[in-house]
Design an enzyme around this catalytic site. Structure first.
Site, PDB file in Angstrom:
ATOM      1  CG  ASP A  86      -0.215  -0.461   2.519  1.00 57.89           C
ATOM      2  OD1 ASP A  86      -1.049  -1.126   3.382  1.00 57.89           O
ATOM      3  OD2 ASP A  86       1.091  -0.270   2.605  1.00 57.89           O
ATOM      4  CG  ASP A 155      -9.344  -3.553  12.369  1.00 56.67           C
ATOM      5  OD1 ASP A 155      -9.772  -2.494  11.632  1.00 56.67           O
ATOM      6  OD2 ASP A 155      -8.048  -3.843  11.737  1.00 56.67           O
ATOM      7  CG  HIS A 157      -6.833  -3.932   8.884  1.00 56.35           C
ATOM      8  ND1 HIS A 157      -6.964  -3.016   9.862  1.00 56.35           N
ATOM      9  CD2 HIS A 157      -5.628  -3.373   8.397  1.00 56.35           C
ATOM     10  CE1 HIS A 157      -5.681  -2.156  10.138  1.00 56.35           C
ATOM     11  NE2 HIS A 157      -5.044  -2.558   9.136  1.00 56.35           N
ATOM     12  CD  GLU A 162      -9.298   0.618   7.510  1.00 56.95           C
ATOM     13  OE1 GLU A 162     -10.359   1.201   7.353  1.00 56.95           O
ATOM     14  OE2 GLU A 162      -8.202   1.092   7.848  1.00 56.95           O
TER      15      GLU A 162
END
Lengths: 313, 435
Positions: A86, A155, A157, A162
């Site tokens: 990313d 979480d 991800h 996400e």
């Protein structure tokens, strides 16, 4: 085409969970694993080793150990091609918080990787969708990713995928969740307005398309995510759970990250490692988890004492 | 942000300990191209350039090249000597510039002691700023003109017959030095004046406007006269302790400027020392000037060096004040037309007297001495010969630094701060092995 045909014919679909004591040991394990994979692959200019790379705090230790291995002459990046997961949109490439800068400072400036073999999404491209399509095309052009390294968020991800991201997603533009922006503000002088709101990210499917995926999970704050991804169903709220469907998944974690797993799960995976190493033998295992054969027990000339052996035998 | 499209060779120094950001850093590398230190990240990602040449420092300390802002000559040559043809004088200057590279001095201010106008007219044009070269010599940063607007009482080895006052203002100065003074810092980087001499105080702002660093020295100024000079724009004290009133507890004289608190906060922070624990204001630049120190152990007692340093650490600038005898065996030499004699300690006295005339110390020995005298850190000792003199001249973005944009004047040092390799604008200097 699968490129691991030179390895043992027994390369079954596996999800391995490797548990080590702490962050340092996990980093060493992953770095050594990467080194072994690259060296056994014997990459060349025509057939490079294609590696997917993450950013964040999880891989810092791994990168440090990889640099040490390079400096010790045990590993070369001369024929390694990399794709990062990313990059922020709109941040200058040489901004200290850009992922270009992160990769430069933690890995690229220390090793012998060729600049043209490095691929990081361009968050300043004039057409972001085009940039994402080009990235996917480039991955396909080099024959797909051999090994994708990653971490996860609390979480669950992976990359910027996400909770709620499609498990079939590909490289695209993502709007960052408010929580993520707040969490990242600490890198931008505590000023929320300075944090990028958009990012380019590989999709869940882009990662899972790699021939092997290795996820690093350390720390107690990741323990719930690890439990959700390993012990519960595949679902898009915990996107790393997609690794359960991957033919060759590897999760490396530390003791703290196992805190929310069932004791049974932890004992099961630890016992597998124990059986492999003590009873089967490292020489009979392939790097990617295949088993050739059982260890041949050493021939013991002294006959064991049994009740049938008389004292005068 | 636009990366240079230069296709010239990129060099990368590995296995070095670099002096970066006031610290010694291990896991970093130094990259340079076209004689400048670069940040290669953009070249890597934008132009797909990697290092063409790897230089293995083998664990050496890599620091910026030393600057010497007060040096009168060397190898038998005196910068104030105006005998002979212009070619001869030019050759002499080149000889000194070349010799200084051996001591790690990659940039210097040739210093001219009090002289008659004819001397300045002949000599100053040859001492203009000139880029350094690994083969031809150390960089010239402009001249340091010391006197003749100085005190008879504190003349040192200068010829007081040509001392003058500034009663006709800056015109007097332009007459004394000639047209080179109008060129400002292109020709003259530093001027040493005594603030108590008539007319001098009011000329200080004029000189500062020409981008010349005004230094106070060779003076019998009281503490208030010295502080006034600093308020008017003086940013350097010439060889602290020497050629000034000794420290007296009720009037500390020029030395007392180190204890000044009420000086105005400078508008231009570039030419002032950074703030330190000893500064009047912790988050503004220090209003006190820099000060030169000769650390041959003869001009200033080591204890005095230490006292001055810890009173004002960020203002300390090591200077050699070396004279023509530098690099030569002991004997009798010339300085500004007078005979000086060098003794076994390397100290030079006016022949037949106890008056010090200069030193024969080198800048790299100065750094080692300084560290021994003050027991300061390696970084502090090196910065006193690199960062601080660069700040005096307002050139700290390109000299005395290893930051991108700096000139690639580099020294490789061992742990005893002895010189192993020297680079000027990225090219290596051939060092003569001395033993």
């Amino acid at each position: 085409t699968r490129s691991d045909t030179h390895l043992s014919p027994f390369s079954p679909n596996t999800m391995r969970l490797i548990i080590r004591e702490d962050y340092d040991e996990v980093s060493s394990y992953v770095a050594n694993y990467v080194k072994e994979r690259i060296n056994q692959f014997q990459p060349s200019a025509e057939r490079p080793f294609v590696l997917g790379l993450p950013t964040g705090s999880s891989p810092i230790g791994t990168y440090k150990k990889l640099v040490e291995l390079f400096k010790a002459g045990e590993l070369s990046f001369g024929h390694v091609v990399t794709f990062n997961m990313d990059e922020y949109v709109g941040l200058p490439r040489d901004h200290p918080e850009s992922y270009h800068s992160f990769m430069w400072n933690h890995l690229f400036k220390h090793v012998d990787i060729k600049p043209e073999n490095v691929h990081i999404l361009d968050g300043n491209a004039p057409d972001l969708d085009e940039e994402c399509k080009k990235f996917e095309a480039e991955i396909a052009r080099v024959g797909g990713i051999e090994l994708f390294l990653g971490g996860i968020g609390p979480d669950g991800h992976i990359a910027f995928n996400e909770p709620g991201s499609s498990l079939t997603s590909r490289t695209r533009v993502k709007t960052l969740a408010y929580e993520t922006i707040i969490a990242n503000a600490r890198f931008f002088d505590g000023d929320v307005s300075k944090v990028p709101k958009l990012a380019l990210t590989v999709g869940v499917a882009t990662v899972m398309d790699a021939r092997e995926v290795c996820i690093t999970i350390t720390g107690a704050h990741k323990s719930i995510a690890l439990a959700k991804c390993i012990e519960e169903g595949v679902n898009h709220m915990w996107t790393v759970s997609a690794i359960q469907m991957h033919p060759k998944g590897l999760v490396v974690c530390d003791e703290d990250a196992t805190l929310e797993l069932h004791v049974k799960t932890v004992k099961y995976f630890k016992s597998i490692e124990h059986v492999h190493h003590s009873l089967i033998g490292a020489e009979n295992l392939s790097l990617q988890g295949g088993v050739k054969q059982l260890r041949i027990p050493a021939v013991n000339t002294a006959r064991p004492a049994t009740p049938l052996n008389g004292p005068y035998e | 942000m636009v990366a240079t499209a230069s296709s010239s060779k990129i060099s990368k120094i590995v296995n070095a300990r670099l002096l970066l950001d006031h610290k010694i850093v291990q896991d970093s590398y130094l990259w340079f191209q076209d004689g400048k230190i670069i940040h290669p990240q953009n070249l890597f990602f934008d132009q797909h350039r990697d290092a063409d040449e790897i230089i293995d420092a083998k664990g050496a300390l890599v620091v910026p090249g030393y600057l010497d802002i007060q040096i009168n000559g060397g190898y038998g040559i005196d910068f104030a000597d105006n005998e002979g043809s212009l070619e001869k004088i030019q050759d002499d200057i080149n000889t000194v510039a070349k010799g200084l590279l051996q001591y790690g001095c990659t940039a210097f201010c040739p210093t001219v002691v009090s002289s008659a106008p004819e001397v300045y007219n002949k000599v100053l044009p040859l001492l203009n700023k000139r880029k350094g070269d690994a083969k031809k010599g150390s960089e010239i940063l402009g001249a340091h003109i010391e006197g003749p607007f100085i005190s008879h009482e504190k003349k040192g080895a200068h010829n007081q017959a040509i001392f003058r006052t500034g009663k006709n203002g800056v015109r007097e100065f332009d007459e004394a030095y000639g047209p080179e003074l109008m060129k400002g810092s292109e020709a003259v980087s530093i001027i040493t004046v005594a603030p108590e001499i008539e007319g001098v105080i009011d000329v200080i702002p004029e000189l500062a406007k020409r981008d010349i660093c005004v230094s106070i020295g060779h003076s019998a100024a009281t503490i208030s006269e010295a502080e006034t000079a600093v308020t008017k724009g003086a940013t350097l004290i010439t060889h602290l302790f020497n050629a000034m009133l000794p420290f007296h507890h009720r009037d500390p004289g020029m030395i007392g400027v180190l204890g000044a608190v009420d000086l105005p906060v400078p508008e231009n922070p570039l030419r002032h020392p950074a703030a330190s624990n000893t500064s009047p204001y912790r988050n503004k630049p220090d209003p006190r000037p820099f000060y030169g120190l000769i650390v041959d152990g003869v001009h200033v007692h080591p204890n005095s060096v230490r006292i001055a340093y810890y009173a004002h650490p960020k203002g300390c600038v090591l200077v050699t004040d070396a004279l023509s005898a530098l690099g030569l065996p002991r004997g009798v030499y010339s300085l500004g037309g007078r005979d000086v004699e060098v003794d076994d300690n390397g100290a030079a006295y006016i022949k037949g007297t106890n008056t010090l005339a200069g030193s024969t110390i080198t800048i790299d020995q100065s750094v080692r001495n300084f560290r021994n005298f003050t027991k300061c850190t390696m970084v502090e000792a090196i910065e006193a010969a690199t960062l601080h003199p660069a700040q005096v001249l307002g050139i700290s973005d390109r000299k005395g630094t290893l930051n991108p944009g700096g000139d690639a004047d580099l020294l490789f040092l061992n742990d005893d701060l002895e010189i192993q390799r020297v680079f000027v604008y990225g090219e290596e200097v051939e060092l003569h092995k001395t033993k």
